[in-house]
Design a protein around this motif. Structure first.
Motif, PDB file in Angstrom:
ATOM      1  N   ALA A 171     -63.523   2.468   0.237  1.00 41.81           N
ATOM      2  CA  ALA A 171     -63.346   2.800  -1.185  1.00 41.81           C
ATOM      3  C   ALA A 171     -61.950   2.491  -1.689  1.00 41.81           C
ATOM      4  O   ALA A 171     -61.757   2.255  -2.889  1.00 41.81           O
ATOM      5  CB  ALA A 171     -63.672   4.274  -1.407  1.00 41.81           C
ATOM      6  N   ASP A 172     -60.968   2.462  -0.782  1.00 36.16           N
ATOM      7  CA  ASP A 172     -59.595   2.176  -1.213  1.00 36.16           C
ATOM      8  C   ASP A 172     -59.240   0.696  -1.096  1.00 36.16           C
ATOM      9  O   ASP A 172     -58.095   0.307  -1.297  1.00 36.16           O
ATOM     10  CB  ASP A 172     -58.594   3.026  -0.417  1.00 36.16           C
ATOM     11  CG  ASP A 172     -58.733   2.850   1.095  1.00 36.16           C
ATOM     12  OD1 ASP A 172     -59.511   1.969   1.532  1.00 36.16           O
ATOM     13  OD2 ASP A 172     -58.082   3.610   1.841  1.00 36.16           O
ATOM     14  N   HIS A 173     -60.231  -0.163  -0.788  1.00 36.62           N
ATOM     15  CA  HIS A 173     -59.986  -1.610  -0.719  1.00 36.62           C
ATOM     16  C   HIS A 173     -60.001  -2.169  -2.140  1.00 36.62           C
ATOM     17  O   HIS A 173     -60.810  -1.741  -2.973  1.00 36.62           O
ATOM     18  CB  HIS A 173     -61.062  -2.291   0.137  1.00 36.62           C
ATOM     19  CG  HIS A 173     -60.729  -3.699   0.498  1.00 36.62           C
ATOM     20  ND1 HIS A 173     -60.870  -4.746  -0.389  1.00 36.62           N
ATOM     21  CD2 HIS A 173     -60.259  -4.244   1.662  1.00 36.62           C
ATOM     22  CE1 HIS A 173     -60.518  -5.873   0.199  1.00 36.62           C
ATOM     23  NE2 HIS A 173     -60.125  -5.594   1.440  1.00 36.62           N
ATOM     24  N   PRO A 174     -59.139  -3.137  -2.458  1.00 38.33           N
ATOM     25  CA  PRO A 174     -59.118  -3.716  -3.811  1.00 38.33           C
ATOM     26  C   PRO A 174     -60.469  -4.245  -4.278  1.00 38.33           C
ATOM     27  O   PRO A 174     -60.801  -4.147  -5.467  1.00 38.33           O
ATOM     28  CB  PRO A 174     -58.095  -4.848  -3.687  1.00 38.33           C
ATOM     29  CG  PRO A 174     -57.174  -4.396  -2.597  1.00 38.33           C
ATOM     30  CD  PRO A 174     -58.050  -3.662  -1.616  1.00 38.33           C
ATOM     31  N   ALA A 176     -63.286  -3.011  -3.874  1.00 36.94           N
ATOM     32  CA  ALA A 176     -64.168  -1.912  -4.284  1.00 36.94           C
ATOM     33  C   ALA A 176     -64.092  -1.651  -5.781  1.00 36.94           C
ATOM     34  O   ALA A 176     -64.956  -0.973  -6.345  1.00 36.94           O
ATOM     35  CB  ALA A 176     -63.830  -0.638  -3.510  1.00 36.94           C
ATOM     36  N   LYS A 177     -63.066  -2.228  -6.459  1.00 31.65           N
ATOM     37  CA  LYS A 177     -62.940  -2.057  -7.905  1.00 31.65           C
ATOM     38  C   LYS A 177     -63.911  -2.967  -8.665  1.00 31.65           C
ATOM     39  O   LYS A 177     -64.121  -2.774  -9.864  1.00 31.65           O
ATOM     40  CB  LYS A 177     -61.501  -2.349  -8.337  1.00 31.65           C
ATOM     41  CG  LYS A 177     -60.480  -1.388  -7.733  1.00 31.65           C
ATOM     42  CD  LYS A 177     -59.064  -1.754  -8.150  1.00 31.65           C
ATOM     43  CE  LYS A 177     -58.028  -0.809  -7.526  1.00 31.65           C
ATOM     44  NZ  LYS A 177     -56.639  -1.188  -7.910  1.00 31.65           N
ATOM     45  N   GLN A 178     -64.480  -3.956  -7.972  1.00 30.23           N
ATOM     46  CA  GLN A 178     -65.404  -4.868  -8.630  1.00 30.23           C
ATOM     47  C   GLN A 178     -66.781  -4.223  -8.780  1.00 30.23           C
ATOM     48  O   GLN A 178     -67.183  -3.391  -7.962  1.00 30.23           O
ATOM     49  CB  GLN A 178     -65.523  -6.178  -7.816  1.00 30.23           C
ATOM     50  CG  GLN A 178     -64.214  -6.921  -7.669  1.00 30.23           C
ATOM     51  CD  GLN A 178     -64.365  -8.227  -6.899  1.00 30.23           C
ATOM     52  OE1 GLN A 178     -63.387  -8.910  -6.600  1.00 30.23           O
ATOM     53  NE2 GLN A 178     -65.590  -8.607  -6.560  1.00 30.23           N
ATOM     54  N   LYS A 179     -67.526  -4.654  -9.814  1.00 32.19           N
ATOM     55  CA  LYS A 179     -68.876  -4.143 -10.020  1.00 32.19           C
ATOM     56  C   LYS A 179     -69.845  -4.702  -8.992  1.00 32.19           C
ATOM     57  O   LYS A 179     -70.829  -4.055  -8.623  1.00 32.19           O
ATOM     58  CB  LYS A 179     -69.356  -4.469 -11.432  1.00 32.19           C
ATOM     59  CG  LYS A 179     -68.634  -3.682 -12.518  1.00 32.19           C
ATOM     60  CD  LYS A 179     -69.244  -3.950 -13.883  1.00 32.19           C
ATOM     61  CE  LYS A 179     -68.562  -3.108 -14.953  1.00 32.19           C
ATOM     62  NZ  LYS A 179     -69.148  -3.367 -16.310  1.00 32.19           N
ATOM     63  N   ASN A 253     -64.654   7.700   2.134  1.00 31.31           N
ATOM     64  CA  ASN A 253     -63.975   6.417   1.928  1.00 31.31           C
ATOM     65  C   ASN A 253     -64.895   5.203   2.091  1.00 31.31           C
ATOM     66  O   ASN A 253     -64.446   4.122   2.467  1.00 31.31           O
ATOM     67  CB  ASN A 253     -62.764   6.271   2.878  1.00 31.31           C
ATOM     68  CG  ASN A 253     -61.784   5.211   2.387  1.00 31.31           C
ATOM     69  OD1 ASN A 253     -61.520   5.109   1.184  1.00 31.31           O
ATOM     70  ND2 ASN A 253     -61.257   4.412   3.302  1.00 31.31           N
ATOM     71  N   ALA A 255     -67.540   2.857  -0.103  1.00 29.76           N
ATOM     72  CA  ALA A 255     -68.108   2.526  -1.411  1.00 29.76           C
ATOM     73  C   ALA A 255     -69.183   1.466  -1.222  1.00 29.76           C
ATOM     74  O   ALA A 255     -69.123   0.656  -0.285  1.00 29.76           O
ATOM     75  CB  ALA A 255     -67.015   2.021  -2.349  1.00 29.76           C
ATOM     76  N   ARG A 257     -71.253  -1.622  -3.190  1.00 29.98           N
ATOM     77  CA  ARG A 257     -71.300  -2.504  -4.345  1.00 29.98           C
ATOM     78  C   ARG A 257     -72.417  -3.531  -4.158  1.00 29.98           C
ATOM     79  O   ARG A 257     -72.606  -4.036  -3.041  1.00 29.98           O
ATOM     80  CB  ARG A 257     -69.955  -3.229  -4.522  1.00 29.98           C
ATOM     81  CG  ARG A 257     -68.768  -2.310  -4.761  1.00 29.98           C
ATOM     82  CD  ARG A 257     -68.861  -1.616  -6.126  1.00 29.98           C
ATOM     83  NE  ARG A 257     -67.740  -0.709  -6.363  1.00 29.98           N
ATOM     84  CZ  ARG A 257     -67.755   0.586  -6.101  1.00 29.98           C
ATOM     85  NH1 ARG A 257     -68.864   1.144  -5.610  1.00 29.98           N
ATOM     86  NH2 ARG A 257     -66.710   1.338  -6.342  1.00 29.98           N
TER      87      ARG A 257
END
Length: 297
Positions: A171-174, A176-179, A253, A255, A257
């Protein structure tokens, strides 16, 4: 001796009067008396004693009446239970399942099935994906969840669930911010695969996806279970590909996607060998499809 003889006898034993017994049986008294005589001749003893124009059960008749009641009760129960089994209300099924079914589809399916069919005994057998069909062939299980069904093998199958793949990532990987995440985004990351002898379909799917992006998953990090892969993901050790339903497994931690490549999907079947499956098995398969639709939605 036929069951009707026992019924005639017990009716006379209840009334201790041939005329009233004949009336209850909707028959004439002489034929009833003849049937009782034939029964007594067949077993070689008197079931009734006739004294002063009254009828009494003999000591042998008392014993015979007790046994006759149990025989008729067992016969009636056999008929009722057979009818219930034909409706799928009672019976026994042995179900094979593999790891991620245990925490996605299986819990709600078992809860609802036991609610609807409380008298059906469900036996559960955990097996790897690769072991399911062999267990069916041996007769160890009656029905099994599988992801691949060979063609022209005599198995009967029901597609229960078809779901997309997701990328499980810390979840803290960059990323993971992508949809959504493409397999190309995973190049340079450690892609955790599944052991081929445990989950050959998922192993090959991940290999093929990585090959399309021009790289290979990490061969030294192949896991036998999805939970093991997710454990590595949670500590940032890599990423893995999982069916959408695995999102229900909430680990710290981790996520989930959607995988951008939508041309691949995970299919789940129920498979059995019997050409004429039991009603209990059919109802289990139908309910699995019903529950799976709720999970996918």
């Amino acid at each position: 001796m036929e069951l009707r003889h026992l019924r005639y006898f017990l009716t006379v034993a209840k009334h201790l009067n041939f005329t009233r017994a004949a009336e209850e049986l909707h028959m004439a008294q002489p034929p009833l008396s003849r049937q009782i005589r034939e029964l007594e001749e067949e077993i070689g003893l008197s079931l009734f004693e006739r004294r002063a124009r009254r009828v009494y059960l003999s000591p042998a008749g008392e014993v015979f009446a007790d046994r006759a009641r149990k025989i008729l009760a067992a016969t009636d129960a056999a008929v009722i239970d057979s009818q219930r089994a034909a409706r799928g209300e009672i019976g026994h099924i042995a179900v094979g399942f593999f790891e991620h079914i245990a925490y996605t589809l299986l819990p709600p399916l078992l809860r609802e099935y036991k609610s609807r069919h409380p008298s059906v005994a469900v036996e559960l057998r955990w097996l790897t994906s690769a072991e399911q069909l062999a267990a069916l062939d041996r007769g160890d299980i009656d029905i099994s969840f599988v992801r691949q069904v060979p063609e022209h093998t005599g198995y009967q199958k029901k597609l229960v669930m078809q779901e997309p793949f997701y990328v499980a990532i810390a979840a803290d990987h960059p990323l993971a911010k992508q949809k959504s995440i493409s397999i190309k985004d995973c190049e340079g990351l450690r892609v955790i695969n599944y052991k081929r002898n445990v989950a050959p379909d998922y192993h090959d799917t991940i290999n093929d996806l990585c090959a399309l992006a021009g790289f290979s998953p990490s061969p030294e990090y192949e896991m036998g279970q999805i939970y093991a892969s997710l454990g590595l993901v949670s500590c940032g050790f890599g990423v893995t590909i999982v069916p959408a339903s695995v999102q229900g497994a909430q680990l710290n931690n981790v996520a989930y996607r959607p995988l951008s490549e939508r041309h691949v999907s995970s299919e789940l079947y129920l498979v059995w060998k019997d050409e004429v499956p039991s009603a209990a098995l059919c109802s289990f398969a139908s309910l699995a499809k019903e529950i799976a639709l709720d999970i996918v939605d």
